[in-house]
Design a protein around this motif. Sequence first.
Motif, PDB file in Angstrom:
ATOM      1  N   SER A 139       0.875  -1.228  -0.401  1.00 41.04           N
ATOM      2  CA  SER A 139       0.076   0.143   0.394  1.00 41.04           C
ATOM      3  C   SER A 139       1.141   1.336  -0.122  1.00 41.04           C
ATOM      4  O   SER A 139       1.735   1.284   0.343  1.00 41.04           O
TER       5      SER A 139
ATOM      6  N   SER B  75      -8.714   1.482  -6.285  1.00 44.56           N
ATOM      7  CA  SER B  75      -8.328   1.426  -4.847  1.00 44.56           C
ATOM      8  C   SER B  75      -9.084   1.719  -3.374  1.00 44.56           C
ATOM      9  O   SER B  75      -9.838   2.810  -3.995  1.00 44.56           O
ATOM     10  N   LEU B  76      -9.236   1.905  -2.782  1.00 44.54           N
ATOM     11  CA  LEU B  76      -9.594   1.841  -2.028  1.00 44.54           C
ATOM     12  C   LEU B  76      -8.101   3.067  -0.312  1.00 44.54           C
ATOM     13  O   LEU B  76      -7.752   2.139  -0.075  1.00 44.54           O
TER      14      LEU B  76
ATOM     15  N   GLU C 260     -14.917   2.952  -1.920  1.00 43.45           N
ATOM     16  CA  GLU C 260     -14.861   1.390  -1.883  1.00 43.45           C
ATOM     17  C   GLU C 260     -15.821   0.506  -3.287  1.00 43.45           C
ATOM     18  O   GLU C 260     -15.811   0.127  -3.553  1.00 43.45           O
TER      19      GLU C 260
ATOM     20  N   LEU D 116     -13.983   0.118  -5.660  1.00 40.99           N
ATOM     21  CA  LEU D 116     -13.562  -1.378  -5.145  1.00 40.99           C
ATOM     22  C   LEU D 116     -13.849  -3.129  -5.295  1.00 40.99           C
ATOM     23  O   LEU D 116     -13.729  -4.024  -6.174  1.00 40.99           O
TER      24      LEU D 116
ATOM     25  N   VAL E 299      -4.869   1.689  -0.801  1.00 42.32           N
ATOM     26  CA  VAL E 299      -4.969   0.258  -1.030  1.00 42.32           C
ATOM     27  C   VAL E 299      -5.352   0.280  -1.742  1.00 42.32           C
ATOM     28  O   VAL E 299      -6.128   0.025  -2.324  1.00 42.32           O
TER      29      VAL E 299
ATOM     30  N   ALA F 195      -6.405  -4.759  -0.784  1.00 42.91           N
ATOM     31  CA  ALA F 195      -7.388  -4.754  -0.133  1.00 42.91           C
ATOM     32  C   ALA F 195      -8.642  -6.136   0.037  1.00 42.91           C
ATOM     33  O   ALA F 195      -8.920  -6.498   0.106  1.00 42.91           O
TER      34      ALA F 195
END
Lengths: 292, 841
Positions: free
Chosen positions: B398, B418-419, B447, B450, B471, B476
Amino acid sequence: MATRASSPTRRAKGETLHDGFLRHANFRWLKIATLLCFLAIASYLMVDITPRHNGGSWYGYTMGTIGVLLILWLTLLGLRKRAMTRGRWSLKAWTSAHVYLGLSLIVIGTLHTGFQLGWNVHTLAYALMMLVILSGLFGITVYATLPTALSNNRAEMTQVQMLEAVRAIDRQLHDAAQPLPQGQAALVRQSLGDDPFGGGLIARLTGRYPRCATAAAQAALRHWTGDHADTGKEPLEKVDALLERKQAMLARLRRHLKLKALLEIWLTVHVPATFALLAALTAHIVSVFFYW
Amino acid sequence: MTERVRIAIVGSGPAGLSAAARAAQLGLSHLLIEKTDHLSDTIFKYQKGKHVMATPSQLVLRSDCDFEAGKREAILGRWNEQAAAQGINVAFHAEVKAITGTGDPIPGSIQKIVERKRDGSTDIKEIQRLAPPYRLTLSDGREVIADAVIMAIGTQGNPNLMRVPGAELPHVQYQLDDPAEYNDEHIFIVGTGDAGIENAMGLAADEAQGNVVTILNRSTEFASAKPANVKGLMAAAEAGRLSIMTESTTAKIEPGFITLDSRDGEVKLKCDRIIARMGSAPPRGFVESCGIEFTSGDRLAFPKLSPVFESTAPGIFVIGALAGYPLIKHCMNQGYDVVEYINGNRDLKPADEPILAAKFASLPEKRSVAEWLEYLRTNVSILEGLSPLQMREFMLDSEVRAYRAGETIFEKHDAGSSLFGIATGQALVEVAPRANVPIAAGSIFGEVGLISGRRRGSTVRAGTDSIMVEVSRSAALKLMSSNPPAKRAITRISTERQLLQMFGAGLTPADLSEVLDSAEIQTVKAGEAILTEGDLGTDIYVIRVGSMIVEKKIGGKNVFLSYLPAGSYVGEMALIAGGPRTATVKATVKSEVIRLNGDAFARLMAAKPALLERARRDMAARQDVNAFIESRKDSFSTVVDMYSETAKFLVDNGIGEATDVLLIDEHLCVGCDNCEKACADSHEGLSRLDREAGRTYAHLHVPTSCRHCEHPHCMADCPPNAIHRGSDGEVFIDETCIGCGNCQRNCPYGVIRMDSVPPKKPGLLSWMFFGQGPGPGEPSKKWRYKNAEPGVEKPKKAIKCDMCSGIDGGPACVRACPTGAAIRVSPEDFLTVARLDGQAN
């Protein structure tokens, strides 16, 4: 009805999802072409040309100009179809217009002649135009009727798969024919050597293959199998069953090729005749102005 | 008989062995305790000839034993030699039964052991911890007194067991010693970690063995396996040596058979052997009895450790897989580090320190790596369940960044999956121009990207000076698969945001809290009903993943009413109007729904009139459809039948998960293939569709062409993350494609091809008038070969439909169809009764 949170759909409510080129936009081009023909006929009847209607009058020139412009535009469909440019155009709309405006040429072209026909370059152009239109009419007919048959016949198989299926049967035939005596094996070999595309244009268009080696081989082998009871063990029986399957697959493939050929054959008249027409038309126009 | 040593090392795996080697090098008195007759039992039990990998590759090895990727036998051989050469003191056949302190009671240090019983009740035992030295009681009665204990017992103590009917049958095994032992068997591998994949490949490697090997994956991704293994597995599946069943779980095991829940419903298959490799849980009871506390009560939790791997029992260190770190290199480094620490070396930094230090270097405050890790772990809620060690690993994958107030983190429509976690500060999500919704520190955002792989839905800026953890998608997914609390937290947040987005109507997260508390995520199999006509119930269902169809029984037949894509909800009719369910709602593909408690939702509607109004409107629309179908059932029964059957055919062909699909009306298609030519000419000369292939029903043909699935299978395993969803919903592959072919293998509809860009063709007019070039459409292989730039081999990349995004006028296939046979539709557009109306008239 679905409660969708994301973006609304791109299509406006009530818009028809699909209709064919003949019904396009609620027969828009049929209406336009009919109106054009109606105007042409009405003015032909109302305008008094002395001594009689002919291509050289102002009315005749008007019709001729409309006609030649239409022909040039109709020819451009071939370009439009192949030039994948950007922008909001639809080939279906072009086809629709091509069909109906092309048909309207029968009226416009004929009125342009003033019904004066003879053995000259002018009438040659007219005849070629009618040839193009007639071949187009044939095209419309097959486009409207054959796709359903094509779809039914292929039963989710592609042409490549059909050929592959024939080849697979051929491989099995080859193996199954190994124990056969010379004479019988020669018959099977004939079937194996047969080109599924062979037989010439007539065979392709009619779907009849009188010299089909597979049919001949099967018929000949039936002489042997005919008097024997089916034991299920004879190599000949297996070969016979395989030939039967090959016949069925060939029949499907040939129907497929026939339909495809019918869908395409008219273009071999339509397109060259169009170019001949353009040439004759050039001669027609040049000669008219040369002998002004 | 009592032995006295400075360090007792329990377990002789890579971690224990490396620790013992360091102790031997430093001249410390030590004992390496191993319960079997050989070193490193876990690796010893690997399949014969297994290739052992050395990941993560960026990590330097720091150990007195060598290790590099290679065959199991080579690695074990070298370790045996080195152990002997370095004079490591090993006790074989010795299993530690108990570890207790022999010193004074440590004030205030009481170990609470919670024992869960089968009936759900718990027992709490309290043990007073005693100071070191420790007494280790061995199974053969020997005793060892040690100042420090290093626990490196790994996790193989108790593998996770199958919990389905029939799991106790003798042909279910948790270990594969030699794949060559089995011949001509139907073998199922459960579990898609490295062990499962390697077992499957081992069993399928030699065709002469005649094994039919199937590996089951409960999802579509292989998140917990090494990428190289996944690639190998995919290649083996491609070559037909084994098969992969995704989205499948075991339902029942019988002698000779296995029953699976798959995407397409329940299937019973022939099965002679099941090899379950579903990971393992720490041998917790024993570890706890030594005074070592775990981070949580969760079954998969790891021991609480200090950054130097010291457990809550002072002087007992836990390293290796038991500490939450299963990779060999890490284990070996830890063994080295811990012994150095015990020997008084306080300045030694872990081997991955420089990598992490570089990540933290740009942050405004100066802290040590350990401090940063702890800071992020305690400040970002989804990371709380991680041990410091896992946190280190997590941060390797990350990024962490500081943002100034007002700085943009990502823009709307940016590609990205990505988160983000907010460690400090605040994020502002722009829901409308100049309307921002703040997200507080500790929470997460991004999210949606994601979960759906869609482009960013809104622009997010930093509200104040902030520090954010970004992340990556793979990190994730790994976090969610290995850390259940993190998964639950991410799920809850995404559920809350989905509801807020869906119902809008001025709701706030606070309003939803009651509904959310009752919310439950359910997985629905393909064909399974969430609502059945005539049943009682008032719960509301929100479709989170997948899609559903609504059917109603009319005159004994199921009539298709409508199609519901993800993001829709059902069940409001019974809640508002009362009475039984008026229609049946079934999943078209394996789906996930959020089940909301009807009573809680009713209270929410009572409190929020705008929401009630919204629900009433949706309900009225549905009632109209029901009434319409009812009214037509006599006069148009054949039309209705036809419509229902056609809808079923389309759903069977993956339209259920499509967002936009090309259909061909074979009443009109003349087979000119102009659609394919147009496609090729619009996209670098390669066609992305095969008109003739594909299924047909009632002259409606579904060609081989991308359906732009809601949850694209192709996205599941793209190493460079090159597959995205564009702003118009198109799923496209960007230029970072490395040509690995995973997407092609993962696509169930076979619409992705691997090819290189052909040479440029001469223009259309030069073809028409001078016969130059191959003409419109995809050039033939021959022409491409002849006209290729000599000496330059162009890479083959994945190619698929991108819905002609960025091309004015829209999809070329539809524009170029001369007869109007080709149409593009989205299922919710196409599968509606509005079409029925059109046909009936």
